[in-house]
Motif scaffolding. Structure first.
Motif, short mmCIF file in Angstrom:
data_model
loop_
_atom_site.label_atom_id
_atom_site.label_comp_id
_atom_site.label_asym_id
_atom_site.label_seq_id
_atom_site.Cartn_x
_atom_site.Cartn_y
_atom_site.Cartn_z
N PRO A 199 8.58 -4.33 20.98
CA PRO A 199 9.88 -3.97 21.49
C PRO A 199 10.28 -4.44 22.89
CG PRO A 199 8.44 -2.07 21.42
CD PRO A 199 7.71 -3.20 20.78
N GLN A 200 9.34 -4.75 23.79
CA GLN A 200 9.89 -5.12 25.09
C GLN A 200 9.99 -6.62 25.26
OE1 GLN A 200 6.48 -5.31 25.46
NE2 GLN A 200 6.03 -3.21 24.81
N SER A 201 10.90 -6.97 26.12
CA SER A 201 11.03 -8.36 26.46
C SER A 201 10.70 -8.46 27.94
CB SER A 201 12.46 -8.82 26.22
OG SER A 201 12.68 -10.01 26.90
N ASP A 202 9.92 -9.47 28.31
CA ASP A 202 9.62 -9.59 29.73
C ASP A 202 10.64 -10.48 30.42
OD1 ASP A 202 6.84 -11.84 29.11
OD2 ASP A 202 8.90 -11.81 28.45
N PHE A 203 11.63 -10.87 29.67
CA PHE A 203 12.64 -11.75 30.24
C PHE A 203 13.81 -10.92 30.74
CE2 PHE A 203 14.09 -15.90 30.91
CZ PHE A 203 15.47 -15.83 30.86
N PRO A 204 14.29 -11.18 31.95
CA PRO A 204 15.43 -10.41 32.44
C PRO A 204 16.62 -10.58 31.50
CG PRO A 204 14.99 -12.33 33.84
CD PRO A 204 13.84 -12.21 32.88
N LEU A 205 17.09 -9.48 31.01
CA LEU A 205 18.16 -9.56 30.02
C LEU A 205 19.48 -9.90 30.69
CD1 LEU A 205 17.38 -6.34 27.96
CD2 LEU A 205 16.65 -8.69 27.52
N SER A 206 20.21 -10.77 30.07
CA SER A 206 21.56 -10.99 30.59
C SER A 206 22.45 -9.97 29.91
CB SER A 206 22.03 -12.40 30.25
OG SER A 206 21.92 -12.63 28.88
N GLU A 207 23.52 -9.60 30.59
CA GLU A 207 24.35 -8.57 29.99
C GLU A 207 25.01 -9.12 28.74
OE1 GLU A 207 26.79 -9.97 33.07
OE2 GLU A 207 24.64 -10.40 33.00
N LEU A 208 24.86 -8.37 27.67
CA LEU A 208 25.63 -8.69 26.48
C LEU A 208 26.47 -7.47 26.21
CD1 LEU A 208 22.87 -10.26 24.20
CD2 LEU A 208 24.80 -11.44 25.25
N ASN A 209 27.69 -7.68 25.85
CA ASN A 209 28.56 -6.55 25.55
C ASN A 209 28.17 -5.97 24.18
OD1 ASN A 209 30.64 -4.89 24.78
ND2 ASN A 209 32.18 -6.10 25.85
N GLU A 220 30.95 -21.26 34.65
CA GLU A 220 31.18 -21.07 36.09
C GLU A 220 29.95 -20.48 36.78
OE1 GLU A 220 34.78 -19.01 35.38
OE2 GLU A 220 35.86 -20.19 36.88
N ARG A 221 29.37 -19.50 36.11
CA ARG A 221 28.16 -18.90 36.70
C ARG A 221 27.02 -19.91 36.75
NH1 ARG A 221 26.79 -13.77 33.57
NH2 ARG A 221 29.03 -13.52 33.27
N PHE A 222 26.93 -20.70 35.71
CA PHE A 222 25.91 -21.75 35.66
C PHE A 222 26.05 -22.67 36.87
CE2 PHE A 222 24.33 -25.91 34.33
CZ PHE A 222 23.18 -25.62 33.62
N VAL A 223 27.29 -23.09 37.12
CA VAL A 223 27.54 -24.00 38.25
C VAL A 223 27.19 -23.30 39.56
CG1 VAL A 223 29.33 -25.23 39.53
CG2 VAL A 223 29.31 -25.31 37.04
N ASN A 224 27.63 -22.04 39.71
CA ASN A 224 27.36 -21.34 40.97
C ASN A 224 25.88 -21.17 41.22
OD1 ASN A 224 30.00 -21.15 41.52
ND2 ASN A 224 30.26 -19.09 40.67
N LEU A 264 14.25 -20.95 27.92
CA LEU A 264 14.95 -19.99 27.06
C LEU A 264 14.69 -20.27 25.59
CD1 LEU A 264 18.37 -20.14 28.88
CD2 LEU A 264 16.75 -18.22 28.90
N ASP A 265 14.89 -19.24 24.77
CA ASP A 265 14.93 -19.47 23.32
C ASP A 265 16.34 -19.76 22.88
OD1 ASP A 265 12.16 -18.95 22.81
OD2 ASP A 265 12.60 -16.87 23.33
N CYS A 266 17.29 -19.18 23.59
CA CYS A 266 18.67 -19.43 23.23
C CYS A 266 19.55 -19.36 24.47
CB CYS A 266 19.12 -18.38 22.20
SG CYS A 266 20.86 -18.53 21.76
N LEU A 267 20.27 -20.42 24.71
CA LEU A 267 21.24 -20.44 25.81
C LEU A 267 22.64 -20.38 25.22
CD1 LEU A 267 22.15 -20.86 28.76
CD2 LEU A 267 21.96 -23.33 28.38
N LEU A 268 23.37 -19.33 25.63
CA LEU A 268 24.76 -19.20 25.20
C LEU A 268 25.62 -19.51 26.40
CD1 LEU A 268 24.05 -15.70 23.69
CD2 LEU A 268 24.67 -17.66 22.27
N ILE A 269 26.37 -20.57 26.37
CA ILE A 269 27.11 -20.94 27.57
C ILE A 269 28.61 -21.04 27.25
CG2 ILE A 269 26.37 -23.35 27.35
CD1 ILE A 269 26.38 -23.39 30.44
N PHE A 326 34.88 -25.77 31.96
CA PHE A 326 34.87 -25.71 33.42
C PHE A 326 33.71 -26.49 34.04
CE2 PHE A 326 37.06 -21.67 32.35
CZ PHE A 326 38.29 -22.07 32.81
N LEU A 327 32.78 -26.86 33.20
CA LEU A 327 31.60 -27.54 33.72
C LEU A 327 31.72 -29.05 33.54
CD1 LEU A 327 28.11 -26.18 32.85
CD2 LEU A 327 28.50 -28.59 32.77
N ILE A 328 32.40 -29.40 32.48
CA ILE A 328 32.49 -30.81 32.15
C ILE A 328 33.34 -31.54 33.20
CG2 ILE A 328 33.31 -32.44 30.38
CD1 ILE A 328 30.82 -30.74 29.69
#
Ligand code: ADP
Ligand code: MG
Length: 450
Positions: A101-111, A182-186, A207-212, A217-219
């Motif tokens: 059950p635990q993940s040692d990876f800092p979770l990003s907020e998902l709604n 935008e956050r990626f760039v910052n 990562l196992d999955c990057l959702l961007i 805004f990055l291109i």
């Protein structure tokens, strides 16, 4: 042909239908299907989820039945088994399928509210949602990378969170990161300023999955785009999932790194269109029900008929109605709704839009350049989109015929008048033309409402 196996029959059927529906459709819908069992009358197949079953039934079943009959000389029905078991969809040695059950990876907020369950399906988004769900079940496989595009407020962010939520539910240890471009760039800039580019790299490349989200805004931002390109390549080479969203299709973007675009198209590209009336009604119903808010059918219909291009605006309308209803304590009527939503409705249907948006969207739709619209070539391939753009400028902007003519490379106002009348007649006479014009209007509004 009596002793054919289930797999063989399915392979032959898919080979046969591929010629008709094309390689892309067949790869997307039929390749993930596995034939399980064949008896006298039924071919049992396993599909990744119910959207696949629905989509195949709706789009290909009729034709498949004929093909199955052709091959076997008997009537064969298709039966679907939905794959629920994770081990069916995960590779055998999947390192992240361990459900501890635990993940040692800092979770990003998902709604947590953005799930597949809360996403209402319609023709406008069915494929994008089905693919998203398939991605969450088997990340890093044939749907990699997954590129979702569509106008603002149509559910791209919702689907990305849903992928993340579902992946986490299925594999609690998965390292899933949702971020906006935008956050990626910052973050990139901050790491560079502090001279710690490796921190950045190790965060994103493990990562196992990057959702961007909102990658437009990055291109075009040179160094960040380069960095993204490398991140992308690393993840992709390691068979990790990348999901991107954008307000425009890969073809409409102009990256400094041209190779990026072809990379985007290696996996699956899906678009989300503005929802049709039926879907808008379903979304309002579902949202009202979820909130335990009673809205009479005629009010739902009124709102759904008037708020057309953006689901966020539909939600906003519902919130205002709810505030009103809870204040007065009486049942809502259509007249109340008209009154409460007056401002929102006029801004949706009649606020003028920019000429450049009209020209850009029309040019894209017809695969011509904006400068062609402003030029003087009279071939049908260019004259038609030019006239459509002029017509839309007449109905969607406050500009005079003269001003519109000027925006099209200095044409006379009579040319604009002629275009307007011609297209108006076509809209009246040709039943296929109206949806096209509606769609263009919706796309233009969607861009303008951003
Ligand atoms: P985008 O990222 O495309 O601009 P969002 O994903 O932010 O749009 O969607 C805007 C709002 O509309 C969100 O609150 C989302 O939950 C809702 N929404 C969009 N599509 C649907 C849908 N098909 N069913 C239910 N809600 C939806
Ligand atoms: Mg979004």
């Amino acid at each position: 042909m009596n002793n054919i196996s289930a797999q063989e029959l399915w392979t032959r059927a898919v080979d046969a239908i591929r010629g008709e529906i094309g390689e892309e459709q067949s790869e997307l819908w039929l390749r993930p299907v596995e034939a399980l069992k064949l008896d006298e009358q039924i071919l049992l197949v396993r599909v990744p989820n119910k959207y696949f079953a629905d989509g195949i039934k709706k789009n290909f079943q009729k034709r498949l039945s004929l093909i199955l009959k052709d091959i076997t000389s008997r009537e064969i029905g298709l039966d679907y088994e939905i794959s629920r078991d994770l081990k069916d969809v995960l590779p055998a040695n999947d390192p992240i399928s361990d459900p501890s059950p635990q993940s040692d990876f800092p979770l990003s907020e998902l709604n947590p509210r953005y799930t597949f369950g809360s996403f209402v399906l319609g023709d406008s988004n069915r494929f994008a949602a089905a693919t998203a769900e398939a991605v969450s079940k088997s990340p890093g496989t044939q749907y990699n990378p997954y590129f979702i595009y569509g106008g603002v407020g149509l559910g791209k962010t919702h689907l990305m969170h849903a992928i993340g939520n579902e992946m986490r539910r299925l594999r609690p240890r998965a390292r899933v990161l949702y971020t906006t471009s935008e956050r990626f760039v910052n973050e990139y800039i901050t790491c560079i300023q502090h001279n710690r580019p490796d921190d950045f790299r190790s965060k994103f490349r493990n990562l196992d999955c990057l959702l961007i989200d909102d990658i437009q805004f990055l291109i075009g931002k040179d160094r960040s785009e380069q960095e993204f390109f490398h991140t992308f390549n690393d993840l992709f080479a390691a068979k990790k999932q990348v999901v991107m969203s954008s307000d425009r299709s890969p073809k409409e973007m102009s990256p400094s790194e041209q190779r990026l675009i072809s990379r985007f198209e290696w996996g699956v590209v899906a678009d989300i269109k503005p929802p049709d009336l039926e879907t808008r009604i379903a979304i309002l119903r579902k949202k009202a029900d979820t909130e335990g808010f009673y809205v009479p059918d005629d009010v739902i219909l009124f709102v759904a008929s008037n708020v057309k291009t953006n689901i966020r605006a539909l939600e906003g309308a519902l919130i205002r109605l709810k505030a009103f209803a809870s204040m007065t304590g009486s049942a809502l009527t259509v007249d109340d709704a008209k009154d409460i939503l007056k401002d929102a409705l006029t801004s949706e249907s009649s606020s003028p839009v920019r000429m450049e948006t009209i020209q850009r969207i029309v040019a894209f739709k017809y695969s011509v350049e904006v400068r062609d619209l402003k030029g003087h070539q009279r071939t049908a391939a260019i004259a038609m989109p030019r006239q459509v753009a002029m017509y839309l400028a007449c109905v969607m902007t406050d500009l005079s015929l003269k001003e519109i003519g000027r925006s099209f490379g200095g044409k006379d106002h009579t040319t604009v008048l002629h275009a307007r009348e011609k297209i108006r007649k076509l809209v009246d006479a040709d039943p296929f033309f109206l949806p096209l014009i509606n769609k263009l209007e919706a796309d233009i509004r969607a861009v303008e409402n951003q």
